[in-house]
Motif scaffolding. Structure first.
Motif, PDB file in Angstrom:
ATOM      1  N   GLY A  81       0.844  -1.203   0.000  1.00  0.00           N
ATOM      2  CA  GLY A  81       0.000   0.000   0.000  1.00  0.00           C
ATOM      3  C   GLY A  81       0.873   1.245   0.000  1.00  0.00           C
ATOM      4  N   TRP A  82       0.298   2.362  -0.419  1.00  0.00           N
ATOM      5  CA  TRP A  82       1.005   3.637  -0.282  1.00  0.00           C
ATOM      6  C   TRP A  82       0.823   4.105   1.160  1.00  0.00           C
ATOM      7  CZ3 TRP A  82       4.424   5.801  -3.396  1.00  0.00           C
ATOM      8  CH2 TRP A  82       4.409   5.496  -4.760  1.00  0.00           C
ATOM      9  N   ILE A  83       1.939   4.373   1.812  1.00  0.00           N
ATOM     10  CA  ILE A  83       1.883   4.761   3.232  1.00  0.00           C
ATOM     11  C   ILE A  83       2.386   6.192   3.383  1.00  0.00           C
ATOM     12  CG2 ILE A  83       2.715   4.159   5.547  1.00  0.00           C
ATOM     13  CD1 ILE A  83       2.059   1.448   4.797  1.00  0.00           C
ATOM     14  N   LEU A  84       1.558   7.011   3.975  1.00  0.00           N
ATOM     15  CA  LEU A  84       1.919   8.423   4.182  1.00  0.00           C
ATOM     16  C   LEU A  84       2.129   8.691   5.673  1.00  0.00           C
ATOM     17  CD1 LEU A  84      -0.543  10.247   1.753  1.00  0.00           C
ATOM     18  CD2 LEU A  84       1.953  10.399   1.697  1.00  0.00           C
ATOM     19  N   PRO A  85       2.899   9.705   6.027  1.00  0.00           N
ATOM     20  CA  PRO A  85       3.032  10.045   7.455  1.00  0.00           C
ATOM     21  C   PRO A  85       1.664  10.391   8.029  1.00  0.00           C
ATOM     22  CG  PRO A  85       4.532  11.363   6.097  1.00  0.00           C
ATOM     23  CD  PRO A  85       3.648  10.620   5.153  1.00  0.00           C
ATOM     24  N   LYS A  86       1.441  10.039   9.294  1.00  0.00           N
ATOM     25  CA  LYS A  86       0.147  10.311   9.936  1.00  0.00           C
ATOM     26  C   LYS A  86       0.333  11.468  10.930  1.00  0.00           C
ATOM     27  CE  LYS A  86      -3.613   7.751  12.173  1.00  0.00           C
ATOM     28  NZ  LYS A  86      -4.095   6.456  12.626  1.00  0.00           N
ATOM     29  N   PRO A  87      -0.345  12.592  10.708  1.00  0.00           N
ATOM     30  CA  PRO A  87      -0.168  13.714  11.639  1.00  0.00           C
ATOM     31  C   PRO A  87      -0.930  13.490  12.950  1.00  0.00           C
ATOM     32  CG  PRO A  87      -1.610  14.336   9.831  1.00  0.00           C
ATOM     33  CD  PRO A  87      -1.239  12.907   9.597  1.00  0.00           C
ATOM     34  N   ASP A  88      -0.543  12.418  13.615  1.00  0.00           N
ATOM     35  CA  ASP A  88      -1.241  12.003  14.838  1.00  0.00           C
ATOM     36  C   ASP A  88      -0.491  12.545  16.055  1.00  0.00           C
ATOM     37  OD1 ASP A  88      -2.931  10.686  16.558  1.00  0.00           O
ATOM     38  OD2 ASP A  88      -1.798   8.811  16.488  1.00  0.00           O
ATOM     39  N   TYR A  89      -1.207  13.255  16.919  1.00  0.00           N
ATOM     40  CA  TYR A  89      -0.552  13.826  18.103  1.00  0.00           C
ATOM     41  C   TYR A  89      -1.585  13.940  19.233  1.00  0.00           C
ATOM     42  CZ  TYR A  89      -2.951  17.865  16.175  1.00  0.00           C
ATOM     43  OH  TYR A  89      -3.926  18.693  15.669  1.00  0.00           O
ATOM     44  N   PRO A  90      -1.110  13.984  20.485  1.00  0.00           N
ATOM     45  CA  PRO A  90      -2.063  14.159  21.590  1.00  0.00           C
ATOM     46  C   PRO A  90      -2.623  15.574  21.579  1.00  0.00           C
ATOM     47  CG  PRO A  90       0.170  13.645  22.393  1.00  0.00           C
ATOM     48  CD  PRO A  90       0.272  13.849  20.937  1.00  0.00           C
ATOM     49  N   GLU A 114       2.981  11.002  -3.847  1.00  0.00           N
ATOM     50  CA  GLU A 114       3.828   9.798  -3.996  1.00  0.00           C
ATOM     51  C   GLU A 114       5.257  10.121  -3.571  1.00  0.00           C
ATOM     52  OE1 GLU A 114       3.499   8.212  -7.965  1.00  0.00           O
ATOM     53  OE2 GLU A 114       1.361   7.778  -7.708  1.00  0.00           O
ATOM     54  N   GLY A 115       5.709  11.329  -3.910  1.00  0.00           N
ATOM     55  CA  GLY A 115       7.055  11.767  -3.508  1.00  0.00           C
ATOM     56  C   GLY A 115       7.173  11.796  -1.989  1.00  0.00           C
ATOM     57  N   ILE A 116       6.127  12.302  -1.334  1.00  0.00           N
ATOM     58  CA  ILE A 116       6.142  12.375   0.143  1.00  0.00           C
ATOM     59  C   ILE A 116       6.186  10.959   0.723  1.00  0.00           C
ATOM     60  CG2 ILE A 116       4.805  13.088   2.183  1.00  0.00           C
ATOM     61  CD1 ILE A 116       3.654  15.366   0.411  1.00  0.00           C
ATOM     62  N   ALA A 117       5.399  10.065   0.129  1.00  0.00           N
ATOM     63  CA  ALA A 117       5.352   8.677   0.620  1.00  0.00           C
ATOM     64  C   ALA A 117       6.710   7.994   0.441  1.00  0.00           C
ATOM     65  CB  ALA A 117       4.263   7.906  -0.121  1.00  0.00           C
ATOM     66  N   ARG A 118       7.370   8.243  -0.691  1.00  0.00           N
ATOM     67  CA  ARG A 118       8.694   7.617  -0.922  1.00  0.00           C
ATOM     68  C   ARG A 118       9.712   8.105   0.099  1.00  0.00           C
ATOM     69  NH1 ARG A 118       7.583   8.234  -6.499  1.00  0.00           N
ATOM     70  NH2 ARG A 118       6.968   6.226  -7.361  1.00  0.00           N
ATOM     71  N   LYS A 119       9.675   9.413   0.357  1.00  0.00           N
ATOM     72  CA  LYS A 119      10.627   9.971   1.351  1.00  0.00           C
ATOM     73  C   LYS A 119      10.365   9.354   2.726  1.00  0.00           C
ATOM     74  CE  LYS A 119      12.303  14.368  -0.277  1.00  0.00           C
ATOM     75  NZ  LYS A 119      11.377  15.115  -1.156  1.00  0.00           N
ATOM     76  N   HIS A 120       9.090   9.206   3.072  1.00  0.00           N
ATOM     77  CA  HIS A 120       8.680   8.606   4.349  1.00  0.00           C
ATOM     78  C   HIS A 120       9.249   7.185   4.434  1.00  0.00           C
ATOM     79  CE1 HIS A 120       6.116   7.947   7.787  1.00  0.00           C
ATOM     80  NE2 HIS A 120       5.335   7.081   7.176  1.00  0.00           N
TER      81      HIS A 120
END
Ligand SMILES: Cc1cc2nc3c(=O)[nH]c(=O)nc-3n(C[C@H](O)[C@H](O)[C@H](O)COP(=O)(O)OP(=O)(O)OC[C@H]3O[C@@H](n4cnc5c(N)ncnc54)[C@H](O)[C@@H]3O)c2cc1C
Length: 516
Positions: free
Chosen positions: A220-229, A273-279
């Protein structure tokens, strides 16, 4: 349940029919609860919600695997009319969403309408008295004027057909039927599938197991998750309605802007896609793994998965990615297509849900005794995902082509509930006793929808759970969500057959119209 003689709020005053309830709502997830709350708030108290499980919550009651969370920010993945200033994270875990749904049911006092452990197995339209006769698994029957079904698009686990699966002697379960009684510590575990659920659970179980094999068919394409408390200040600010409203609006527009890439210009998704590759490069140490875990299809074609801890799990020595297909499962092992045999104690099926099978095994018999799964032989189809030609007074929530690949489905549910309240109003205004969308209107609507679908990212050539066995996308809405909201805002009588209304013939004479 006692059968009573009720005045039908949708029927001309004084009309009396033998009913158990005016409206039967099926399912007590986000959708069923939204409908129940709307009916309660409108003072249309004659409704019953049936739920096959012993508690409400739908998806968030069923899916209890470690790490289960939503992938849409909670400010949007919640009802617009019941904001929750208490969310602890931007993307809360399952328990918190489940608690939220229970809180909402209590706040709007709808729990008393819910009948638990009540599973609908069959329903039949009686043309003579214009009622639905619904049979439950326990053999009882409920007679209602209307059915509003929120069965849930992801409520039936998909168990794959793999040779020998039934011969496996260890423990085996689907991610949606988590076995918290089995201690995974020190065990050899296989996870089959790498979709959204697997991506969430793999990092949670990886540190404690002796060995973890992750069987991947397609990455799958995986992107950073902006998850924070959520900070105490942010929580406090959310108590102010205008601030909470602004945050919700800003989040909506930010997420909705992605629909441009999904539905108008898939090439725009190259940036993501570029962001996902860097991740991936930042998080995965092995070049071989990076290659194996890089999709070859356009980002968005399958559901994008946000995660900050999936890739790092594969840097652990006990985690192994297996990309060869599974040839066979034996009593204590899994054999891949190259003949490599791996011994395992537990198999976890992260294989998703049956999304395009229609309502099987449920049977819905509409006008003329026509069965719905039969009517959907060539693919599920409805009018704005809500009404189905030939099935008067039967409505779906999150029906065909109204799930989303990019935003919160709770927005779609709320729009559909508002739409249905207008349908009920139309019935009252016209004096009709039943309403059904015209077949030609539904056909024209779906022809347009499928034309639109051709230009979307979901039609760029990957295999996904959005597509049915014929490769047709019968699950997603192919436009912006605000287009959908606008289109269902009005109920155009000329799109429907109003049965038992004095003005029926005049209404039917008008041509089909674009909107609801
Ligand atoms: C792990 C997971 C994560 C998800 N994350 C997101 C996300 O981040 N964002 C998003 O937009 N969507 C997400 N979804 C999709 C999610 O299903 C919807 O967001 C939402 O919960 C749908 O609500 P619903 O009420 O339509 O269906 P459900 O929540 O599935 O509820 C349906 C209810 O109907 C009941 N039911 C079904 N059949 C019958 C019957 N015959 N008789 C009686 N009762 C019946 C079921 O028991 C269930 O309680 C996720 C789904 C899963 C599985």
């Amino acid at each position: 349940m006692n059968t009573r003689v009720l005045d039908s709020p949708a029927a001309p005053s004084g009309t009396q029919v033998r009913l158990d309830t005016e409206i039967l709502v099926v399912g007590a997830g986000f959708a069923g609860l939204a409908m129940a709350i709307s009916l309660e708030r409108a003072g249309m108290g004659s409704f019953v919600v049936i739920e096959r499980a012993a508690d409400l919550g739908g998806t968030w009651r069923e899916n209890r695997y470690p790490g289960c969370a939503c992938d849409i920010p909670s400010v949007l993945y919640s009802f617009s009319f019941a904001r929750n200033p208490k969310w602890t994270r931007s993307y809360p875990l399952q328990q918190e969403i489940w608690d939220y749904l229970r809180f909402v049911a209590d706040k709007f006092n709808v729990r008393r309408h819910i009948r638990f452990d009540a599973e609908m197995v069959e329903t039949r339209w009686d043309e003579a008295d214009m009622t639905w006769h619904t049979q439950l698994a326990d053999g009882s029957t409920i007679v209602s004027r209307f059915i509003v079904a929120g069965f849930g698009p992801l409520s039936n686990p998909d168990v794959p057909r793999i040779a020998g699966l039934e011969t496996f002697k260890g423990e085996c379960w689907h991610s949606a039927q988590w076995r918290s009684d089995v201690d995974l510590r020190g065990k050899r575990v296989a996870v089959i599938g790498t979709g959204a659920s697997a991506v969430q659970l793999v990092p949670r179980i990886a540190p404690e197991v002796a060995k973890l094999y992750v069987f991947q068919r397609t990455p799958g394409w995986i992107l950073p998750k902006p998850d924070y408390p959520i900070s105490p200040v942010q929580k406090w600010l959310r108590n102010f309605k205008p601030i909470a409203w602004l945050e919700r609006q800003a989040t909506y527009w930010m997420i909705e802007s992605r629909a441009y890439g999904f539905t108008v210009n898939p090439n725009a998704l190259k940036l993501a896609e570029g962001i996902a590759r860097k991740h991936r490069d930042r998080q995965l140490q092995s070049a071989e793994l990076r290659a194996k875990m890089t999709p070859t299809y356009r980002l968005g074609c399958k559901r994008i998965i946000p995660s900050n801890d999936y890739y790092p799990a594969f840097n652990l020595p006990q985690v192994e990615l297996v990309t060869e297909g599974i040839a066979e499962i034996r009593e204590h092992s899994i054999v891949d297509e190259r003949g490599t045999e791996r011994e395992v104690d537990v198999i976890i099926l992260g294989t998703g849900f049956r999304t395009t099978d229609g309502l099987t095994p449920l049977k819905v018999y509409g006008a003329g005794g026509r069965e719905l799964n039969d009517a959907w032989r060539d693919g599920m189809a409805a009018f704005y995902g809500v009404s189905i030609a030939g099935f008067p007074n039967f409505f779906l929530l999150l029906g065909p082509n109204t799930a989303l690949g990019h935003n919160s489905v709770v927005l779609m549910i709320e729009a559909q509930v508002r739409h249905l309240m207008r349908v009920f109003k139309l019935l009252r205004a016209t004096g009709a006793r039943a309403v059904g969308v015209r077949e030609d209107v539904q056909d024209a609507f779906n022809a347009r929808l499928q034309r639109k679908m051709r230009g979307t990212v979901w039609s760029t050539g990957c295999k996904s759970w959005y597509l049915d066995k014929n490769g047709k996308n019968t699950t997603l809405w192919p436009e912006f969500t605000f287009d959908y909201f606008r289109k269902v805002e009005r109920v155009r009588p000329e799109n429907y057959t109003l049965i038992g209304a004095p003005a029926t013939s005049a209404v039917r004479a008008a041509g089909p119209r674009g909107n609801g």
